[in-house]
Design a protein around this motif. Structure first.
Motif, PDB file in Angstrom:
ATOM      1  N   ILE A   1       0.995  -1.374  -0.116  1.00  0.00           N
ATOM      2  CA  ILE A   1       0.169  -0.060   0.176  1.00  0.00           C
ATOM      3  C   ILE A   1       0.819   1.365   0.145  1.00  0.00           C
ATOM      4  CG2 ILE A   1      -1.722   1.238   1.425  1.00  0.00           C
ATOM      5  CD1 ILE A   1      -2.838  -1.347   2.125  1.00  0.00           C
ATOM      6  N   TYR A   2       1.969   1.329   0.812  1.00  0.00           N
ATOM      7  CA  TYR A   2       2.742   2.416   0.834  1.00  0.00           C
ATOM      8  C   TYR A   2       3.417   2.550  -0.523  1.00  0.00           C
ATOM      9  CZ  TYR A   2       6.586   5.524   2.031  1.00  0.00           C
ATOM     10  OH  TYR A   2       7.746   6.357   2.031  1.00  0.00           O
ATOM     11  N   LEU A   3       3.931   1.651  -0.943  1.00  0.00           N
ATOM     12  CA  LEU A   3       4.571   1.804  -2.305  1.00  0.00           C
ATOM     13  C   LEU A   3       3.804   2.134  -3.510  1.00  0.00           C
ATOM     14  CD1 LEU A   3       7.023  -1.424  -2.213  1.00  0.00           C
ATOM     15  CD2 LEU A   3       7.558   1.021  -1.970  1.00  0.00           C
ATOM     16  N   LEU A   4       2.568   1.681  -3.517  1.00  0.00           N
ATOM     17  CA  LEU A   4       1.606   2.000  -4.361  1.00  0.00           C
ATOM     18  C   LEU A   4       1.260   3.629  -4.476  1.00  0.00           C
ATOM     19  CD1 LEU A   4      -0.797  -1.074  -4.747  1.00  0.00           C
ATOM     20  CD2 LEU A   4       0.436  -0.311  -6.442  1.00  0.00           C
ATOM     21  N   SER A   5       0.977   4.042  -3.144  1.00  0.00           N
ATOM     22  CA  SER A   5       0.672   5.214  -2.774  1.00  0.00           C
ATOM     23  C   SER A   5       1.958   6.518  -3.132  1.00  0.00           C
ATOM     24  CB  SER A   5       0.315   5.253  -1.359  1.00  0.00           C
ATOM     25  OG  SER A   5       0.344   6.659  -0.956  1.00  0.00           O
ATOM     26  N   ARG A   6       3.187   6.084  -2.573  1.00  0.00           N
ATOM     27  CA  ARG A   6       4.126   6.895  -2.666  1.00  0.00           C
ATOM     28  C   ARG A   6       4.986   6.544  -3.786  1.00  0.00           C
ATOM     29  NH1 ARG A   6       0.944   8.716   0.571  1.00  0.00           N
ATOM     30  NH2 ARG A   6       1.662   9.573   2.523  1.00  0.00           N
TER      31      ARG A   6
ATOM     32  N   LYS B   1      -8.359   5.508  -3.225  1.00  0.00           N
ATOM     33  CA  LYS B   1      -9.684   4.729  -3.863  1.00  0.00           C
ATOM     34  C   LYS B   1      -9.134   3.717  -4.913  1.00  0.00           C
ATOM     35  CE  LYS B   1     -13.988   5.685  -5.934  1.00  0.00           C
ATOM     36  NZ  LYS B   1     -15.060   6.751  -6.205  1.00  0.00           N
ATOM     37  N   GLU B   2      -7.937   4.166  -5.627  1.00  0.00           N
ATOM     38  CA  GLU B   2      -7.385   3.013  -6.603  1.00  0.00           C
ATOM     39  C   GLU B   2      -6.668   1.909  -5.929  1.00  0.00           C
ATOM     40  OE1 GLU B   2      -6.214   6.329 -10.313  1.00  0.00           O
ATOM     41  OE2 GLU B   2      -4.891   6.235  -8.551  1.00  0.00           O
ATOM     42  N   ILE B   3      -6.053   2.097  -4.982  1.00  0.00           N
ATOM     43  CA  ILE B   3      -5.220   1.121  -4.154  1.00  0.00           C
ATOM     44  C   ILE B   3      -6.406   0.421  -3.517  1.00  0.00           C
ATOM     45  CG2 ILE B   3      -3.799   0.464  -2.359  1.00  0.00           C
ATOM     46  CD1 ILE B   3      -2.545   3.376  -2.734  1.00  0.00           C
ATOM     47  N   ALA B   4      -7.479   0.654  -3.087  1.00  0.00           N
ATOM     48  CA  ALA B   4      -8.469  -0.141  -2.602  1.00  0.00           C
ATOM     49  C   ALA B   4      -9.176  -1.031  -3.404  1.00  0.00           C
ATOM     50  CB  ALA B   4      -9.597   0.764  -1.998  1.00  0.00           C
TER      51      ALA B   4
ATOM     52  N   LEU C   1      -9.503  -3.834  -1.179  1.00  0.00           N
ATOM     53  CA  LEU C   1      -9.771  -3.454   0.519  1.00  0.00           C
ATOM     54  C   LEU C   1     -10.574  -2.264   0.606  1.00  0.00           C
ATOM     55  CD1 LEU C   1      -5.937  -3.573   1.070  1.00  0.00           C
ATOM     56  CD2 LEU C   1      -7.563  -5.406   1.912  1.00  0.00           C
ATOM     57  N   SER C   2     -11.054  -1.941   1.603  1.00  0.00           N
ATOM     58  CA  SER C   2     -11.803  -0.803   1.869  1.00  0.00           C
ATOM     59  C   SER C   2     -10.875   0.286   1.753  1.00  0.00           C
ATOM     60  CB  SER C   2     -12.668  -0.782   3.275  1.00  0.00           C
ATOM     61  OG  SER C   2     -11.618  -0.910   4.219  1.00  0.00           O
ATOM     62  N   GLU C   3     -11.441   1.724   1.644  1.00  0.00           N
ATOM     63  CA  GLU C   3     -10.271   2.859   1.540  1.00  0.00           C
ATOM     64  C   GLU C   3     -10.145   3.014   2.762  1.00  0.00           C
ATOM     65  OE1 GLU C   3     -11.284   6.422  -0.635  1.00  0.00           O
ATOM     66  OE2 GLU C   3     -13.245   5.359  -1.767  1.00  0.00           O
ATOM     67  N   GLN C   4     -10.790   2.633   3.886  1.00  0.00           N
ATOM     68  CA  GLN C   4     -10.449   2.774   5.178  1.00  0.00           C
ATOM     69  C   GLN C   4      -9.411   2.141   5.699  1.00  0.00           C
ATOM     70  OE1 GLN C   4     -11.755   5.523   7.468  1.00  0.00           O
ATOM     71  NE2 GLN C   4      -9.961   4.905   8.303  1.00  0.00           N
ATOM     72  N   THR C   5      -9.394   0.718   5.227  1.00  0.00           N
ATOM     73  CA  THR C   5      -8.293  -0.143   5.288  1.00  0.00           C
ATOM     74  C   THR C   5      -6.917   0.644   4.789  1.00  0.00           C
ATOM     75  OG1 THR C   5      -9.487  -2.046   5.655  1.00  0.00           O
ATOM     76  CG2 THR C   5      -7.224  -2.344   4.781  1.00  0.00           C
ATOM     77  N   VAL C   6      -7.064   0.778   3.628  1.00  0.00           N
ATOM     78  CA  VAL C   6      -5.737   1.727   2.929  1.00  0.00           C
ATOM     79  C   VAL C   6      -5.393   2.857   3.633  1.00  0.00           C
ATOM     80  CG1 VAL C   6      -5.063   2.867   0.840  1.00  0.00           C
ATOM     81  CG2 VAL C   6      -6.573   0.794   0.741  1.00  0.00           C
ATOM     82  N   LYS C   7      -6.270   3.700   4.070  1.00  0.00           N
ATOM     83  CA  LYS C   7      -5.974   4.824   4.845  1.00  0.00           C
ATOM     84  C   LYS C   7      -5.364   4.527   6.174  1.00  0.00           C
ATOM     85  CE  LYS C   7      -9.491   7.979   3.524  1.00  0.00           C
ATOM     86  NZ  LYS C   7     -11.015   8.465   3.981  1.00  0.00           N
TER      87      LYS C   7
END
Length: 86
Positions: A30-35, A42-45, A50-56
């Motif tokens: 998740i960190y690598l997809l984001s950063r 939303k895209e990662i979720a 996964l839920s967006e909350q889990t990603v957050k």
């Protein structure tokens, strides 16, 4: 700050990359997809089912871990006050 003078940009990136490698797999992905890939939460979720909350939550935890490791590394570079040896 002295921390950033002590470390070159490459050394700092290498330190962060080592810390990211130590993260649990889901958090790391998740960190690598984001950063690195600049995906939105939303895209990662959607991509990882996964839920967006889990990603957050995972991003928050990843950034907290990085901040803690950087802080610990910074304090290791500080001179030890002589009064601690009394």
């Amino acid at each position: 700050s002295d921390f950033f003078k002590k470390y070159s940009s490459k050394e700092l990136k290498d330190f962060i990359n080592r810390q990211v490698a130590l993260m649990p797999e889901k958090m790391r992905n998740i960190y690598l997809l984001s950063r690195q890939a600049n995906f939105s939460n939303k895209e990662i979720a959607a991509l990882l089912h996964l839920s967006e909350q889990t990603v957050k939550n995972q991003l928050h935890n990843a950034l907290t871990r990085l901040k803690k490791s950087l802080t610990n590394e910074y304090f290791l570079l500080l001179p030890v006050p002589a009064c601690l040896f009394l």
